[in-house]
Design a protein around this motif. Structure first.
Motif, PDB file in Angstrom:
ATOM      1  N   SER A 162       7.209  83.974  30.509  1.00 37.03           N
ATOM      2  CA  SER A 162       7.665  85.361  30.551  1.00 37.03           C
ATOM      3  C   SER A 162       7.059  86.112  29.374  1.00 37.03           C
ATOM      4  CB  SER A 162       9.192  85.450  30.495  1.00 37.03           C
ATOM      5  OG  SER A 162       9.609  86.808  30.576  1.00 37.03           O
ATOM      6  N   THR A 163       6.502  87.265  29.652  1.00 36.59           N
ATOM      7  CA  THR A 163       5.816  88.043  28.625  1.00 36.59           C
ATOM      8  C   THR A 163       6.776  88.477  27.522  1.00 36.59           C
ATOM      9  OG1 THR A 163       4.254  88.885  30.264  1.00 36.59           O
ATOM     10  CG2 THR A 163       4.451  90.133  28.210  1.00 36.59           C
ATOM     11  N   PRO A 164       6.403  88.305  26.248  1.00 38.77           N
ATOM     12  CA  PRO A 164       7.253  88.775  25.149  1.00 38.77           C
ATOM     13  C   PRO A 164       7.178  90.294  25.024  1.00 38.77           C
ATOM     14  CG  PRO A 164       5.193  87.935  24.276  1.00 38.77           C
ATOM     15  CD  PRO A 164       5.175  87.644  25.753  1.00 38.77           C
ATOM     16  N   THR A 165       8.297  90.911  24.692  1.00 38.00           N
ATOM     17  CA  THR A 165       8.325  92.367  24.572  1.00 38.00           C
ATOM     18  C   THR A 165       8.708  92.855  23.180  1.00 38.00           C
ATOM     19  OG1 THR A 165      10.621  92.451  25.371  1.00 38.00           O
ATOM     20  CG2 THR A 165       8.857  92.660  27.025  1.00 38.00           C
ATOM     21  N   ARG A 166       9.483  92.054  22.441  1.00 39.02           N
ATOM     22  CA  ARG A 166       9.898  92.510  21.112  1.00 39.02           C
ATOM     23  C   ARG A 166      10.171  91.320  20.197  1.00 39.02           C
ATOM     24  NH1 ARG A 166      10.379  97.560  20.030  1.00 39.02           N
ATOM     25  NH2 ARG A 166      11.165  98.178  17.987  1.00 39.02           N
ATOM     26  N   LEU A 167       9.812  91.484  18.934  1.00 38.16           N
ATOM     27  CA  LEU A 167      10.018  90.456  17.919  1.00 38.16           C
ATOM     28  C   LEU A 167      10.987  90.981  16.863  1.00 38.16           C
ATOM     29  CD1 LEU A 167       9.001  87.680  16.679  1.00 38.16           C
ATOM     30  CD2 LEU A 167       7.485  89.102  15.284  1.00 38.16           C
ATOM     31  N   ARG A 168      12.014  90.177  16.585  1.00 38.31           N
ATOM     32  CA  ARG A 168      12.969  90.543  15.534  1.00 38.31           C
ATOM     33  C   ARG A 168      13.120  89.392  14.548  1.00 38.31           C
ATOM     34  NH1 ARG A 168      15.216  92.894  20.185  1.00 38.31           N
ATOM     35  NH2 ARG A 168      15.576  95.160  20.001  1.00 38.31           N
ATOM     36  N   ILE A 169      12.991  89.718  13.272  1.00 38.76           N
ATOM     37  CA  ILE A 169      13.224  88.744  12.197  1.00 38.76           C
ATOM     38  C   ILE A 169      14.132  89.438  11.185  1.00 38.76           C
ATOM     39  CG2 ILE A 169      12.190  87.114  10.589  1.00 38.76           C
ATOM     40  CD1 ILE A 169       9.523  87.536  11.993  1.00 38.76           C
ATOM     41  N   PRO A 170      15.438  89.317  11.330  1.00 38.32           N
ATOM     42  CA  PRO A 170      16.379  90.073  10.500  1.00 38.32           C
ATOM     43  C   PRO A 170      16.178  89.878   8.997  1.00 38.32           C
ATOM     44  CG  PRO A 170      17.518  89.025  12.328  1.00 38.32           C
ATOM     45  CD  PRO A 170      16.135  88.474  12.321  1.00 38.32           C
ATOM     46  N   GLN A 171      15.829  88.682   8.583  1.00 39.30           N
ATOM     47  CA  GLN A 171      15.742  88.379   7.150  1.00 39.30           C
ATOM     48  C   GLN A 171      14.671  89.191   6.438  1.00 39.30           C
ATOM     49  OE1 GLN A 171      15.719  86.125   9.581  1.00 39.30           O
ATOM     50  NE2 GLN A 171      17.620  84.976   9.320  1.00 39.30           N
ATOM     51  N   ILE A 172      13.649  89.630   7.154  1.00 38.21           N
ATOM     52  CA  ILE A 172      12.596  90.433   6.523  1.00 38.21           C
ATOM     53  C   ILE A 172      12.432  91.786   7.221  1.00 38.21           C
ATOM     54  CG2 ILE A 172      11.342  88.486   5.532  1.00 38.21           C
ATOM     55  CD1 ILE A 172       9.413  88.621   7.918  1.00 38.21           C
ATOM     56  N   ALA A 173      13.496  92.205   7.919  1.00 34.93           N
ATOM     57  CA  ALA A 173      13.571  93.540   8.529  1.00 34.93           C
ATOM     58  C   ALA A 173      12.428  93.819   9.509  1.00 34.93           C
ATOM     59  CB  ALA A 173      13.610  94.617   7.442  1.00 34.93           C
ATOM     60  N   VAL A 174      12.032  92.804  10.271  1.00 37.56           N
ATOM     61  CA  VAL A 174      11.012  93.003  11.305  1.00 37.56           C
ATOM     62  C   VAL A 174      11.697  93.307  12.626  1.00 37.56           C
ATOM     63  CG1 VAL A 174       9.248  91.865  12.718  1.00 37.56           C
ATOM     64  CG2 VAL A 174       9.231  91.591  10.232  1.00 37.56           C
ATOM     65  N   ASP A 175      11.296  94.384  13.251  1.00 37.44           N
ATOM     66  CA  ASP A 175      11.766  94.772  14.585  1.00 37.44           C
ATOM     67  C   ASP A 175      10.603  95.507  15.230  1.00 37.44           C
ATOM     68  OD1 ASP A 175      12.998  95.593  16.885  1.00 37.44           O
ATOM     69  OD2 ASP A 175      14.728  96.520  15.895  1.00 37.44           O
ATOM     70  N   ALA A 176       9.766  94.758  15.949  1.00 34.58           N
ATOM     71  CA  ALA A 176       8.492  95.310  16.397  1.00 34.58           C
ATOM     72  C   ALA A 176       8.190  94.959  17.849  1.00 34.58           C
ATOM     73  CB  ALA A 176       7.360  94.790  15.508  1.00 34.58           C
ATOM     74  N   PRO A 177       7.543  95.877  18.543  1.00 32.88           N
ATOM     75  CA  PRO A 177       7.103  95.577  19.909  1.00 32.88           C
ATOM     76  C   PRO A 177       5.845  94.715  19.902  1.00 32.88           C
ATOM     77  CG  PRO A 177       6.374  97.763  19.271  1.00 32.88           C
ATOM     78  CD  PRO A 177       7.213  97.246  18.137  1.00 32.88           C
TER      79      PRO A 177
END
Length: 225
Positions: free
Chosen positions: A74-89
């Motif tokens: 399944s194609t990835p749509t969003r990446l989140r890494i809370p510890q380093i404030a990443v929230d990216a498409p």
């Protein structure tokens, strides 16, 4: 360098994971002014990945599967890494005419790339996600990637409505001229993730960061988006 190797996508599906992408030596091609985070200079825009080298990541002893069961493609749509404030498409990455992996566009500092012919995050094998540490426009999405610690969580939202939750196993820095292909891309029986960016000193003469930062993570659990 060579052009795209026939059968690359199939090799990826058969368990070589990101090995079909090659040595993944991210490099820069412009000499620019240093940033606060990288005193030696920011990454230049066109980071790319070295071409596929057949047999570069030969399977070693059979590893033991860990973590959650692998998911379907399944194609990835969003990446989140809370510890380093990443929230990216995500953006899909392809190979260029010389067989190198095109980088995410440098004019968008909050964007990560995934090789669309490779393993999708959550599938069995090594899924590769690439992001800039900085660009000529300033700090970028993976600026703080090297500051992750084991146990931190990485969440990948997928087009099928699931979220693949990965747990960080280790964070390592490798010299680009001694990149451990087998260690990064070797065959795995489970779903794993590799987050990769540039690191180390920026060599103005070479117009290149000398190292790559690689985060190793395994699929720990899944949930609904």
């Amino acid at each position: 360098m060579v052009g795209p190797v026939p059968g690359t996508a199939r090799l990826l599906r058969l368990g070589m994971g990101a090995a079909a992408v090659g040595l993944l030596l991210i490099y820069n091609s412009a000499d620019t002014t240093p940033t606060a985070e990288s005193a030696a200079g920011p990454a230049a825009p066109p980071a790319v990945i070295a071409p596929f080298v057949p047999g570069a990541a030969k399977p070693g002893p059979a590893p033991t599967a860990t973590g959650a069961p692998a998911l379907n493609q399944s194609t990835p749509t969003r990446l989140r890494i809370p510890q380093i404030a990443v929230d990216a498409p995500f953006t899909e990455l392809t190979l260029n005419a010389t067989g190198q992996l095109n980088a995410p566009p440098p004019d968008d500092t909050n964007l990560v790339g995934w090789y669309k012919a490779g393993v999708t995050p959550g599938e069995r094998g090594n899924a590769v996600v690439v992001g800039h540490v900085d660009t000529t426009k300033g700090p970028a999405v993976f600026l703080l990637l090297s500051r992750l610690t084991p146990g931190n969580k990485v969440e990948v939202t997928r087009a099928d409505g699931t979220v693949a939750v990965f747990s960080v196993d280790s964070i390592e820095t490798f010299a680009k001229n001694a990149f451990p292909d087998q260690k990064v891309y070797g065959e795995t029986p489970d779903a794993q993730l590799r987050l990769i960016t540039c690191g180390g000193v920026y060599d103005k003469q070479k117009r290149d960061y000398l190292d790559n930062v690689v985060v190793f993570a395994h699929l720990e659990s899944t949930k609904k988006a």
